[in-house]
Design a protein around this motif. Sequence first.
Motif, PDB file in Angstrom:
ATOM      1  N   SER A  19       0.861  60.653  85.111  1.00 12.16           N
ATOM      2  CA  SER A  19      -0.260  60.071  84.371  1.00 12.16           C
ATOM      3  C   SER A  19      -1.498  60.963  84.345  1.00 12.16           C
ATOM      4  O   SER A  19      -2.383  60.762  83.514  1.00 12.16           O
ATOM      5  N   ASN A  20      -1.582  61.957  85.223  1.00 14.03           N
ATOM      6  CA  ASN A  20      -2.787  62.786  85.299  1.00 14.03           C
ATOM      7  C   ASN A  20      -2.515  64.277  85.113  1.00 14.03           C
ATOM      8  O   ASN A  20      -3.369  65.107  85.411  1.00 14.03           O
ATOM      9  N   LYS A  21      -1.354  64.611  84.611  1.00  8.00           N
ATOM     10  CA  LYS A  21      -0.952  66.016  84.452  1.00  8.00           C
ATOM     11  C   LYS A  21      -1.913  66.800  83.555  1.00  8.00           C
ATOM     12  O   LYS A  21      -2.322  67.908  83.883  1.00  8.00           O
ATOM     13  N   LEU A  30     -12.656  72.705  82.834  1.00  4.94           N
ATOM     14  CA  LEU A  30     -13.776  71.808  83.160  1.00  4.94           C
ATOM     15  C   LEU A  30     -13.472  71.132  84.494  1.00  4.94           C
ATOM     16  O   LEU A  30     -12.875  70.060  84.521  1.00  4.94           O
ATOM     17  N   PHE A  31     -13.866  71.758  85.598  1.00  2.00           N
ATOM     18  CA  PHE A  31     -13.478  71.278  86.915  1.00  2.00           C
ATOM     19  C   PHE A  31     -13.910  69.841  87.187  1.00  2.00           C
ATOM     20  O   PHE A  31     -13.298  69.130  87.968  1.00  2.00           O
ATOM     21  N   PHE A  32     -14.986  69.383  86.549  1.00  2.00           N
ATOM     22  CA  PHE A  32     -15.521  68.054  86.823  1.00  2.00           C
ATOM     23  C   PHE A  32     -14.775  66.940  86.092  1.00  2.00           C
ATOM     24  O   PHE A  32     -15.011  65.768  86.342  1.00  2.00           O
ATOM     25  N   LEU A  33     -13.850  67.277  85.208  1.00  2.00           N
ATOM     26  CA  LEU A  33     -13.114  66.267  84.454  1.00  2.00           C
ATOM     27  C   LEU A  33     -12.384  65.271  85.362  1.00  2.00           C
ATOM     28  O   LEU A  33     -12.475  64.068  85.134  1.00  2.00           O
ATOM     29  N   PRO A  34     -11.672  65.713  86.411  1.00  2.00           N
ATOM     30  CA  PRO A  34     -11.043  64.737  87.305  1.00  2.00           C
ATOM     31  C   PRO A  34     -12.054  63.840  88.025  1.00  2.00           C
ATOM     32  O   PRO A  34     -11.754  62.689  88.325  1.00  2.00           O
ATOM     33  N   LEU A  35     -13.246  64.359  88.286  1.00  2.00           N
ATOM     34  CA  LEU A  35     -14.279  63.539  88.930  1.00  2.00           C
ATOM     35  C   LEU A  35     -14.705  62.386  88.032  1.00  2.00           C
ATOM     36  O   LEU A  35     -15.077  61.321  88.514  1.00  2.00           O
ATOM     37  N   LEU A  36     -14.649  62.596  86.724  1.00  2.00           N
ATOM     38  CA  LEU A  36     -15.049  61.569  85.772  1.00  2.00           C
ATOM     39  C   LEU A  36     -13.884  60.675  85.348  1.00  2.00           C
ATOM     40  O   LEU A  36     -14.044  59.464  85.227  1.00  2.00           O
ATOM     41  N   ALA A  37     -12.715  61.267  85.113  1.00  2.00           N
ATOM     42  CA  ALA A  37     -11.619  60.525  84.492  1.00  2.00           C
ATOM     43  C   ALA A  37     -10.527  60.070  85.455  1.00  2.00           C
ATOM     44  O   ALA A  37      -9.803  59.142  85.138  1.00  2.00           O
ATOM     45  N   ARG A  42      -4.939  61.774  93.497  1.00  2.00           N
ATOM     46  CA  ARG A  42      -4.835  62.883  94.444  1.00  2.00           C
ATOM     47  C   ARG A  42      -4.476  64.171  93.702  1.00  2.00           C
ATOM     48  O   ARG A  42      -5.016  65.239  93.987  1.00  2.00           O
ATOM     49  N   PHE A  43      -3.576  64.068  92.743  1.00  2.00           N
ATOM     50  CA  PHE A  43      -3.113  65.230  91.987  1.00  2.00           C
ATOM     51  C   PHE A  43      -4.239  65.845  91.156  1.00  2.00           C
ATOM     52  O   PHE A  43      -4.490  67.051  91.208  1.00  2.00           O
ATOM     53  N   ALA A  44      -4.945  65.031  90.389  1.00  2.00           N
ATOM     54  CA  ALA A  44      -6.025  65.532  89.534  1.00  2.00           C
ATOM     55  C   ALA A  44      -7.178  66.078  90.363  1.00  2.00           C
ATOM     56  O   ALA A  44      -7.751  67.122  90.029  1.00  2.00           O
ATOM     57  N   MET A  45      -7.528  65.400  91.451  1.00  2.00           N
ATOM     58  CA  MET A  45      -8.637  65.870  92.293  1.00  2.00           C
ATOM     59  C   MET A  45      -8.287  67.191  92.984  1.00  2.00           C
ATOM     60  O   MET A  45      -9.145  68.051  93.163  1.00  2.00           O
ATOM     61  N   TYR A  46      -7.030  67.359  93.372  1.00  2.00           N
ATOM     62  CA  TYR A  46      -6.591  68.623  93.969  1.00  2.00           C
ATOM     63  C   TYR A  46      -6.820  69.773  92.982  1.00  2.00           C
ATOM     64  O   TYR A  46      -7.388  70.802  93.335  1.00  2.00           O
ATOM     65  N   HIS A  47      -6.395  69.573  91.741  1.00  2.00           N
ATOM     66  CA  HIS A  47      -6.561  70.629  90.742  1.00  2.00           C
ATOM     67  C   HIS A  47      -8.027  70.773  90.324  1.00  2.00           C
ATOM     68  O   HIS A  47      -8.454  71.866  89.957  1.00  2.00           O
ATOM     69  N   GLY A  48      -8.807  69.697  90.387  1.00  2.00           N
ATOM     70  CA  GLY A  48     -10.244  69.795  90.158  1.00  2.00           C
ATOM     71  C   GLY A  48     -10.901  70.682  91.208  1.00  2.00           C
ATOM     72  O   GLY A  48     -11.764  71.506  90.893  1.00  2.00           O
ATOM     73  N   ILE A 111     -14.013  69.815  97.173  1.00  2.00           N
ATOM     74  CA  ILE A 111     -13.943  68.421  96.743  1.00  2.00           C
ATOM     75  C   ILE A 111     -12.955  67.695  97.639  1.00  2.00           C
ATOM     76  O   ILE A 111     -11.839  68.168  97.851  1.00  2.00           O
ATOM     77  N   LYS A 112     -13.359  66.540  98.140  1.00  2.00           N
ATOM     78  CA  LYS A 112     -12.472  65.748  98.974  1.00  2.00           C
ATOM     79  C   LYS A 112     -11.373  65.131  98.109  1.00  2.00           C
ATOM     80  O   LYS A 112     -11.651  64.458  97.130  1.00  2.00           O
ATOM     81  N   VAL A 113     -10.137  65.383  98.474  1.00  2.00           N
ATOM     82  CA  VAL A 113      -8.981  64.847  97.756  1.00  2.00           C
ATOM     83  C   VAL A 113      -8.607  63.521  98.413  1.00  2.00           C
ATOM     84  O   VAL A 113      -8.440  63.479  99.638  1.00  2.00           O
ATOM     85  N   PRO A 114      -8.466  62.442  97.624  1.00  2.00           N
ATOM     86  CA  PRO A 114      -8.146  61.137  98.234  1.00  2.00           C
ATOM     87  C   PRO A 114      -6.794  61.121  98.935  1.00  2.00           C
ATOM     88  O   PRO A 114      -5.909  61.838  98.654  1.00  2.00           O
TER      89      PRO A 114
END
Length: 114
Positions: A19-21, A30-37, A42-48, A111-114
């Motif tokens: 769902s977050n690929k 845009l590194f901040f995109l996972p922070l917003l969306a 865990r996957f999106a924040m890791y790549h963020g 960035i802290k990954v959940p």
Amino acid sequence: MSMFPPDQPGTASQEDVQSNKWIAAAAYILFFLPLLAAKESRFAMYHGNQGLVLLLTSIAANVVLGLIPLLGLLLVPLANLALLVLAIIGIMNAINGTMKPLPLIGNVRIIKVP
């Protein structure tokens, strides 16, 4: 049932990955995109985080190497090419659903990954 146990570091559930690929892949631009969306992913924040580390490395390399007279004219383009290769590796990792750190800079956590 997920292929990756969500309680292990460096892994994310298969549902999270699917769902977050694309958000994860866009994080290298845009590194901040996972922070917003996808703040809970865990996957999106890791790549963020990987995208942010890549951006900071890029800024540092361009500033430091740009200060070197003459030699900087050769080193800045080489560094930018290497950073482009790292970005492509990161995007491919995200599209392929893996959480592998980028070579050389990937073990830095900002960035802290959940």
